[in-house]
Structure formats: C-alpha cells, structure tokens
Scaffold this motif. Sequence first.
Motif, PDB file in Angstrom:
ATOM      1  N   ASN A  48       0.733   6.649  -6.945  1.00 52.75           N
ATOM      2  CA  ASN A  48      -0.427   7.527  -7.115  1.00 52.75           C
ATOM      3  C   ASN A  48      -0.054   8.995  -6.966  1.00 52.75           C
ATOM      4  O   ASN A  48      -0.412   9.834  -7.779  1.00 52.75           O
ATOM      5  CB  ASN A  48      -1.510   7.187  -6.086  1.00 52.75           C
ATOM      6  CG  ASN A  48      -2.115   5.824  -6.324  1.00 52.75           C
ATOM      7  OD1 ASN A  48      -2.139   5.333  -7.443  1.00 52.75           O
ATOM      8  ND2 ASN A  48      -2.605   5.197  -5.260  1.00 52.75           N
ATOM      9  N   LYS A  76       0.820  -1.216   0.000  1.00 50.95           N
ATOM     10  CA  LYS A  76       0.000   0.000   0.000  1.00 50.95           C
ATOM     11  C   LYS A  76       0.852   1.265   0.000  1.00 50.95           C
ATOM     12  O   LYS A  76       0.483   2.282  -0.565  1.00 50.95           O
ATOM     13  CB  LYS A  76      -0.968  -0.010   1.184  1.00 50.95           C
ATOM     14  CG  LYS A  76      -2.059  -1.056   1.006  1.00 50.95           C
ATOM     15  CD  LYS A  76      -3.117  -1.001   2.073  1.00 50.95           C
ATOM     16  CE  LYS A  76      -4.147  -2.095   1.815  1.00 50.95           C
ATOM     17  NZ  LYS A  76      -5.135  -2.205   2.906  1.00 50.95           N
ATOM     18  N   TRP A 133       2.231   1.717  -3.585  1.00 55.46           N
ATOM     19  CA  TRP A 133       1.152   2.185  -4.453  1.00 55.46           C
ATOM     20  C   TRP A 133       0.812   3.642  -4.178  1.00 55.46           C
ATOM     21  O   TRP A 133       0.527   4.411  -5.085  1.00 55.46           O
ATOM     22  CB  TRP A 133      -0.099   1.320  -4.264  1.00 55.46           C
ATOM     23  CG  TRP A 133      -0.262   0.307  -5.351  1.00 55.46           C
ATOM     24  CD1 TRP A 133      -0.158  -1.044  -5.234  1.00 55.46           C
ATOM     25  CD2 TRP A 133      -0.551   0.563  -6.737  1.00 55.46           C
ATOM     26  NE1 TRP A 133      -0.356  -1.641  -6.455  1.00 55.46           N
ATOM     27  CE2 TRP A 133      -0.607  -0.690  -7.393  1.00 55.46           C
ATOM     28  CE3 TRP A 133      -0.757   1.717  -7.485  1.00 55.46           C
ATOM     29  CZ2 TRP A 133      -0.864  -0.806  -8.760  1.00 55.46           C
ATOM     30  CZ3 TRP A 133      -1.015   1.605  -8.842  1.00 55.46           C
ATOM     31  CH2 TRP A 133      -1.069   0.356  -9.468  1.00 55.46           C
ATOM     32  N   ASP A 134       0.839   4.024  -2.905  1.00 55.49           N
ATOM     33  CA  ASP A 134       0.551   5.415  -2.548  1.00 55.49           C
ATOM     34  C   ASP A 134       1.559   6.354  -3.211  1.00 55.49           C
ATOM     35  O   ASP A 134       1.205   7.421  -3.706  1.00 55.49           O
ATOM     36  CB  ASP A 134       0.577   5.571  -1.021  1.00 55.49           C
ATOM     37  CG  ASP A 134       0.136   6.966  -0.573  1.00 55.49           C
ATOM     38  OD1 ASP A 134      -0.965   7.395  -0.963  1.00 55.49           O
ATOM     39  OD2 ASP A 134       0.899   7.636   0.147  1.00 55.49           O
TER      40      ASP A 134
END
Lengths: 222, 222
Positions: free
Chosen positions: A129, A122, A125-126
């Motif tokens: 993004n 996560k 991925w953050d």
Amino acid sequence: MLLIFDLDNTLYPTHEQVIQCREAAVKAMMKRGLPGTYEEIRKELNKVIKEKGSNYNQHFDLTVKRMTNLSRREQLAIITAGVTKYNTTKQELMKPYSETTRVLKKLKKKHNTCILTKGKEKKQWDKINRLGLYPYFKNNVWIVSDEESKETAIKKILKKFKTTNALLIGDRPDSDIKAANKTGIKSAQLMKGPYKNIKGPEPDYKINNLKELLKLLKSADD
Amino acid sequence: MLLIFDLDNTLYPTHEQVIQCREAAVKAMMKRGLPGTYEEIRKELNKVIKEKGSNYNQHFDLTVKRMTNLSRREQLAIITAGVTKYNTTKQELMKPYSETTRVLKKLKKKHNTCILTKGKEKKQWDKINRLGLYPYFKNNVWIVSDEESKETAIKKILKKFKTTNALLIGDRPDSDIKAANKTGIKSAQLMKGPYKNIKGPEPDYKINNLKELLKLLKSADD
C-alpha cells in the motif's frame, strides 16, 4: 507470460531502508538519554534482532532493558523515542526503486503480474500500500509465512492462471530461485540487496535492475 | 505552581483527528472494493468501536468480516487499505492545538509541568513524541491504564514535587475534574472536544483554550 515478483529487495530496497530507520531510531534513543556509543547500541540491537528474528516487535524494548538500569518509566521514554522515529522515518523513505513502477506499467500491457512474498500478511500488505504498488497486482498478492516455502504457493498461482509459462523475479537464491527451480518455472535473480553475493541454486537469468527484465522478455518474444 | 496536563483533547484535538483518520480509512476501503455506502460502513465501524473499545486493534478487520463474504485474501487487501490510510493520515495530521507549544513555553518559565494521561503506555508516548511535546515534560509523563483512576497518580505526582499547590488542566469531568476534586487540587476544564457538554463534577475554572491559562495563572499570582 506470468510474472511472479518477490517484494522485499526486489521491488524496493527493503534492506537499505531498514538500516536507515534503525540508524535514525538509535540516534533518537541516544538523544533521549540511552547511554553508550552508537556502535555499542547497534551491536546490542543487532544481537537482539539475531536472537529474536526480524519480525519480533520489541527489539528496542529489549535493547534498552539490557543496556540500562533505569526505571520502567524512564526506559519507556527512550524506547518510544526509537519506535516513533523508526516509524516516521519508514513512512518518509518508503519508496520503490526508481525504475519499479515504470517497468511494471510496461510489463502489465503484455503479461500477468503477481507478488509472492514471505512475511506477516498485514505487514507485507502495508508495504504494498505505502509503495503504491497495488494497481499493478490487485488481488494477485500471495503471502507465505517465514516458515513456509514458496513452492506450494507457486503451484497454486500456476493453477489459478492456468499456465506453466512463468518467470519468477527475486533476490534470494535460497528462497525465490530454489522455489522456481523446484516447480520447473524460469527464474531471474536480481543482483541487489543483502543476498547478491550468497551462493545457492542457480537462476536462469541474472539481472542488475528491473529495467533489464524488459530486454529479457523482449528477446524471449523474438 | 505545579501544572498537570491531560493529553488527549487537552494538548491536541484527538477527537477531530481520529474522526478524520477514520473517514479517510473508510474511503480507502471503499475504493478497494468494500461494498456498502459510506454511511453503512461508518455505522458498522462505530458499532465495532463501541463493542470492543477504542484501544482494540482490529476495528477494520471486524467491520470488513461482518460486511462481506469475501475470501480472507480479498478481505486483507481491503482491511490493510484502511489501516495504511489511517496511519499515514495520522502522521500527517498529528499536531497540537495551534496555541499549545507557545503557551507551554511561557508556562515552563515559572511553573513545573507534567502530563497525566489515560491509555496504553507506548501509544500515549508515541503521541507525545509525534506532537513534539517531549521538551516541555521530559520524564514527567504519567500514564494510567483506561481502567485505573487518575487519583493515585496525582498523589504520587504531588509527593514527587513535594507540593499540594497544583492545577489540573483537562477536558473530562468524569476523569480529570473528578480526580482533581478528590485529591483537593485545583482544576481547569478545557471546553473543547467531545466532553464539553457532558455534565459532571464542577471544575474551579472553565477555559475555552489554553491561552486563557496564562491570564488565569497571572491573576492567581496577583
């Protein structure tokens, strides 16, 4: 050709951004009453980071606990001043290298591109993004834990794209270049960030920035 | 006089900001491929929030798991699109009511001010930091868990300030006003946010915004 990009210190200056976030956080904690000089606090914080690893989520908590005898209520005011400042600074700074998106846009016209990175799913991925990198990789993002090697993932990626004609671009000899060598694909080491002077397995190419990839791939075409 | 302020929906529009963050997050997940209409996704998300409580940290994770049969890798791309958007939106929106700091600045000249709020310690402190409210409360921040009542904390606060002359300002009849009534201090209910039409214990005063506190305290002086 299939291009496999590392994320941290390859597509954006992770190390420099983390250093700036920690600096801002320590200053915020001092302003809120953490006793000690900047150097003393940085020393203690670095010790905690070394002991607990970079993915431990209570670096400031433990630093403040070790440096003060304050009540828990008073400690929390200081710790959270650091955490909030770290996170707001991160959001402000989180940008790729200036050339990253331009280079990716060009490469994407001729090549397949994917990310292969180590860390918590996560969290990685953050970063993707926030950096605005999703459009260049879509679902071709492969994240392995800090304890895993990148080799197995490379084999899966080659299988998915049905090719052995691949180039891995990364900054770490002990992780990126090693994995590329072991799986028989080509590798380019980006000579930036904290690993640029670390000795290790030799890459096929050394590049000083991502723009040099364009030349490299053009001459490979000829 | 000692003024005890609730935080959420009292010093800033928590409810409205959370709604806006969730809206933005759902749209980001749809853009990244979460199937379903906006209304369907909101319905499922609301069900998850109701089931797990507002402090559960995997609302989007569970919503996406329930709504798709995608692989974990594909789910993560969607979930983290929501989480990142939620957090960046939160940072953009996080502001007190327009009158909050001006009112606090004036009150601080004549009165002691503290915060008494429910929630997770680090999360509540993060809000105080981001809202820029620290200077008005310093270490006079009291945080009780969602399961605890505010009564015990009020007793501790009165003891610390050696007074029984206190006014609690909050939005929730079932928490703020109830605790004030039980401990015998005065209370003012702010008629804003999701609890404004909920029946419950009666406050001593009802106010429509924090500015009305200035008048209220002035007439109490006379």
